[in-house]
Design an enzyme around this catalytic site. Sequence first.
Site, PDB file in Angstrom:
ATOM      1  CB  THR A  83       8.300  25.106  39.012  1.00  0.00           C
ATOM      2  OG1 THR A  83       9.424  25.919  39.324  1.00  0.00           O
ATOM      3  CG2 THR A  83       7.566  25.683  37.831  1.00  0.00           C
ATOM      4  CE  LYS A 132       6.314  17.930  43.409  1.00  0.00           C
ATOM      5  NZ  LYS A 132       6.540  19.402  43.277  1.00  0.00           N
ATOM      6  CG  LEU A 168       9.077  27.657  48.228  1.00  0.00           C
ATOM      7  CD1 LEU A 168       9.549  26.226  47.982  1.00  0.00           C
ATOM      8  CD2 LEU A 168       7.764  27.919  47.490  1.00  0.00           C
ATOM      9  CB  ALA A 217      11.517  26.929  36.788  1.00  0.00           C
ATOM     10  CB  SER A 226       8.780  21.774  45.215  1.00  0.00           C
ATOM     11  OG  SER A 226       8.248  21.089  46.317  1.00  0.00           O
ATOM     12  CB  SER A 278       5.916  14.881  40.965  1.00  0.00           C
ATOM     13  OG  SER A 278       6.737  13.784  40.665  1.00  0.00           O
ATOM     14  N   GLY A 300      10.617  29.422  41.574  1.00  0.00           N
ATOM     15  CA  GLY A 300      11.721  28.468  41.350  1.00  0.00           C
ATOM     16  C   GLY A 300      12.407  28.640  40.012  1.00  0.00           C
ATOM     17  CB  ALA A 301      12.759  31.583  37.738  1.00  0.00           C
TER      18      ALA A 301
HETATM   19  P1  NAP Z   1      15.584  22.124  41.031  1.00  0.00           P
HETATM   20  O1  NAP Z   1      16.433  22.376  39.849  1.00  0.00           O
HETATM   21  O2  NAP Z   1      16.254  21.707  42.305  1.00  0.00           O
HETATM   22  O3  NAP Z   1      14.657  23.386  41.291  1.00  0.00           O
HETATM   23  C1  NAP Z   1      14.020  23.592  42.519  1.00  0.00           C
HETATM   24  C2  NAP Z   1      13.669  25.065  42.622  1.00  0.00           C
HETATM   25  O4  NAP Z   1      12.956  25.265  43.848  1.00  0.00           O
HETATM   26  C3  NAP Z   1      14.911  25.972  42.654  1.00  0.00           C
HETATM   27  O5  NAP Z   1      14.639  27.113  41.896  1.00  0.00           O
HETATM   28  C4  NAP Z   1      15.018  26.311  44.130  1.00  0.00           C
HETATM   29  O6  NAP Z   1      15.620  27.574  44.375  1.00  0.00           O
HETATM   30  C5  NAP Z   1      13.556  26.387  44.510  1.00  0.00           C
HETATM   31  N1  NAP Z   1      13.410  26.273  45.963  1.00  0.00           N
HETATM   32  C6  NAP Z   1      13.718  25.236  46.767  1.00  0.00           C
HETATM   33  N2  NAP Z   1      13.479  25.560  48.046  1.00  0.00           N
HETATM   34  C7  NAP Z   1      13.020  26.833  48.050  1.00  0.00           C
HETATM   35  C8  NAP Z   1      12.603  27.737  49.061  1.00  0.00           C
HETATM   36  N3  NAP Z   1      12.615  27.414  50.347  1.00  0.00           N
HETATM   37  N4  NAP Z   1      12.180  28.972  48.673  1.00  0.00           N
HETATM   38  C9  NAP Z   1      12.173  29.354  47.377  1.00  0.00           C
HETATM   39  N5  NAP Z   1      12.560  28.538  46.374  1.00  0.00           N
HETATM   40  C10 NAP Z   1      12.976  27.304  46.716  1.00  0.00           C
HETATM   41  O7  NAP Z   1      14.534  20.943  40.744  1.00  0.00           O
HETATM   42  P2  NAP Z   1      13.688  20.631  39.437  1.00  0.00           P
HETATM   43  O8  NAP Z   1      14.042  19.233  39.027  1.00  0.00           O
HETATM   44  O9  NAP Z   1      13.753  21.723  38.463  1.00  0.00           O
HETATM   45  O10 NAP Z   1      12.225  20.563  40.049  1.00  0.00           O
HETATM   46  C11 NAP Z   1      11.300  21.626  39.859  1.00  0.00           C
HETATM   47  C12 NAP Z   1       9.912  21.139  40.154  1.00  0.00           C
HETATM   48  O11 NAP Z   1       9.602  20.044  39.290  1.00  0.00           O
HETATM   49  C13 NAP Z   1       9.710  20.624  41.584  1.00  0.00           C
HETATM   50  O12 NAP Z   1       8.431  20.996  42.001  1.00  0.00           O
HETATM   51  C14 NAP Z   1       9.803  19.122  41.409  1.00  0.00           C
HETATM   52  O13 NAP Z   1       9.125  18.424  42.437  1.00  0.00           O
HETATM   53  C15 NAP Z   1       9.108  18.965  40.059  1.00  0.00           C
HETATM   54  N6  NAP Z   1       9.416  17.715  39.378  1.00  0.00           N
HETATM   55  C16 NAP Z   1      10.701  17.462  38.992  1.00  0.00           C
HETATM   56  C17 NAP Z   1      10.976  16.261  38.360  1.00  0.00           C
HETATM   57  C18 NAP Z   1      12.370  15.923  37.899  1.00  0.00           C
HETATM   58  O14 NAP Z   1      12.622  14.768  37.524  1.00  0.00           O
HETATM   59  N7  NAP Z   1      13.296  16.894  37.887  1.00  0.00           N
HETATM   60  C19 NAP Z   1       9.954  15.325  38.114  1.00  0.00           C
HETATM   61  C20 NAP Z   1       8.663  15.642  38.515  1.00  0.00           C
HETATM   62  C21 NAP Z   1       8.388  16.835  39.140  1.00  0.00           C
HETATM   63  P3  NAP Z   1      17.207  27.742  44.578  1.00  0.00           P
HETATM   64  O15 NAP Z   1      17.807  27.854  43.197  1.00  0.00           O
HETATM   65  O16 NAP Z   1      17.321  28.995  45.376  1.00  0.00           O
HETATM   66  O17 NAP Z   1      17.688  26.527  45.303  1.00  0.00           O
END
Ligand code: NAP
Length: 352
Positions: free
Chosen positions: A87, A170, A68, A20, A89, A131, A14-15
Site C-alpha cells: 500500500t 499510480k 521504498l 493500511a 506510496s 487506485s 505503509g502500515a
Molecule cells: P497515507 O496515509 O499518506 O499513507 C502512505 C503510506 O506510504 C505511509 O505509511 C507512508 O509512510 C508510506 N510511504 C510514503 N513514502 C514512503 C517511502 N519513501 N518509504 C516507505 N514508506 C513510504 O496515504 P493513504 O491515503 O493511506 O494511501 C495509501 C495507499 O492507498 C497509496 O498507495 C494510495 O495511492 C492508495 N490510495 C489512496 C486513496 C485515498 O483516497 N486515500 C485512494 C486510492 C488509492 P510514513 O508514515 O512514514 O509517511
Amino acid sequence: MLDIDRSAPVMVTGATGYVAGWIVKALLDAGLTVHAPVRDPAKTEKTAHLTALAEAAPGDIRFFKADLLDPGSYGEAMQGCSVVFHTASPFTINVQDPQRDLIDPAVKGTRNVLQDVNRTESVRRVALTSSCAAIYTDAADCANAPGGTLTEEVWNTTASLDYQPYSYSKTLAEKEAWTIAEQQDRWDLVVINPSLVLGPAINDLPTSESFRILKMLGDGTMKAGAPRLGIGVVDVRDLAEAHLAAAFSPKVEGRHIVSGPGTNTFEIAQLLQDKFGATYPLPKRALPKWLFWLLAPTAGVDRKFVARNANIAWRADNTKGRRALGLSYRPLKETVEDMFAQMAERGAFTKT
Ligand code: NAP
C-alpha cells in the site's frame, strides 16, 4: 467469512498510513501475524496505534525498517510471509518536485518491493493498492471511456508529470507491477483500484490527502459554495475488507474497481447538513462552474481541472469488485458523518 490460513505471517507496506491502518486491524482481528516494515520503527508515535490494536486482537505485529527508495530493504520483513500487501506510496497533491516526491517512490518503490518478492520463496500473492487514478484523471475521462463508464479495462492516458502527477505516479506504478508479475509464475498479483477513500482514521496523525475535502467543508473554506466535482468514494473500512478478500480468495485475478456509486463534492456537503449544519459553516449552495472557473487561480486551482471535473458526473462499473471480492458498500452518509465527527472531535476544523 474468508477461510484464511493463519499459520503464515503477512507483510503490509505503509502500515503507518490511513488505508493500511484499517487493513492491519482487519488482519490482526483475523488472528494473523503482521510484519510491518516502516520508515522509522523508532518513531513510536507513528506506530503506537498499531501496537495497541495488536494488544487488543488475537493477531500479532512486528515492525521492521524499510524505505521504498532503498532496494532490498523489504526482504527481511518479507521472510516467511505468504502474502504481501503493498500500500505504501505518497498520496499528496502539493509537491515541489513531482518526479522526486511522487513518481520515484511510487514506481521505484513498487519495483523494489516486488524484486524482494521475487527473492522470497514463501510469497504466493501480492495485493497491490493501486487506485482509480490509474484508470482516469478527471471526471471528463468517464465520458470518453467505452460506454461512458470506467471499467478495469481502462488505463489512465491523460495524467502526466505536469498535470495531476499523483495520478501519473499510480498509473506508472501499477504498470510496473504488472510487468514484473508477468515475468514469473510463483506469485500472483491482485490489484485493488479504490476511488477516493473516506471514513474515520485509525491513525492519530493522518497525512493522507483524503482529509482535505472534509477539512475544507468544515473549516469554512467553502462557506460561499462548494463545487460539484464528480468523484467516486469508498469507505476506508470497506476497502480494508476488499484487501483481505483480494489476498485470500483463491479465484480472484486482475484489477478491481472498489468504489461506491458516483457522487460530487457538493452532495457530500449536503449529506453532512443534518448532523453538523447547525454547528459548522458547511456550504449550503453549489458553486456555479463559471464562478469556480473565474476564481480558480486565486484558490490555486488549475482551470483545466475545473473545466474537466466541475458539474461532470463520475461513472465507474464496480460490478467485478462487488462480485469477485464479495463487497457491499456502506452508505456514503454514514462514511462522511463518521469521518466528520472524528475530525471535529480532533479539532480539525479550527482555521490555522
Ligand atoms: P497515507 O496515509 O499518506 O499513507 C502512505 C503510506 O506510504 C505511509 O505509511 C507512508 O509512510 C508510506 N510511504 C510514503 N513514502 C514512503 C517511502 N519513501 N518509504 C516507505 N514508506 C513510504 O496515504 P493513504 O491515503 O493511506 O494511501 C495509501 C495507499 O492507498 C497509496 O498507495 C494510495 O495511492 C492508495 N490510495 C489512496 C486513496 C485515498 O483516497 N486515500 C485512494 C486510492 C488509492 P510514513 O508514515 O512514514 O509517511
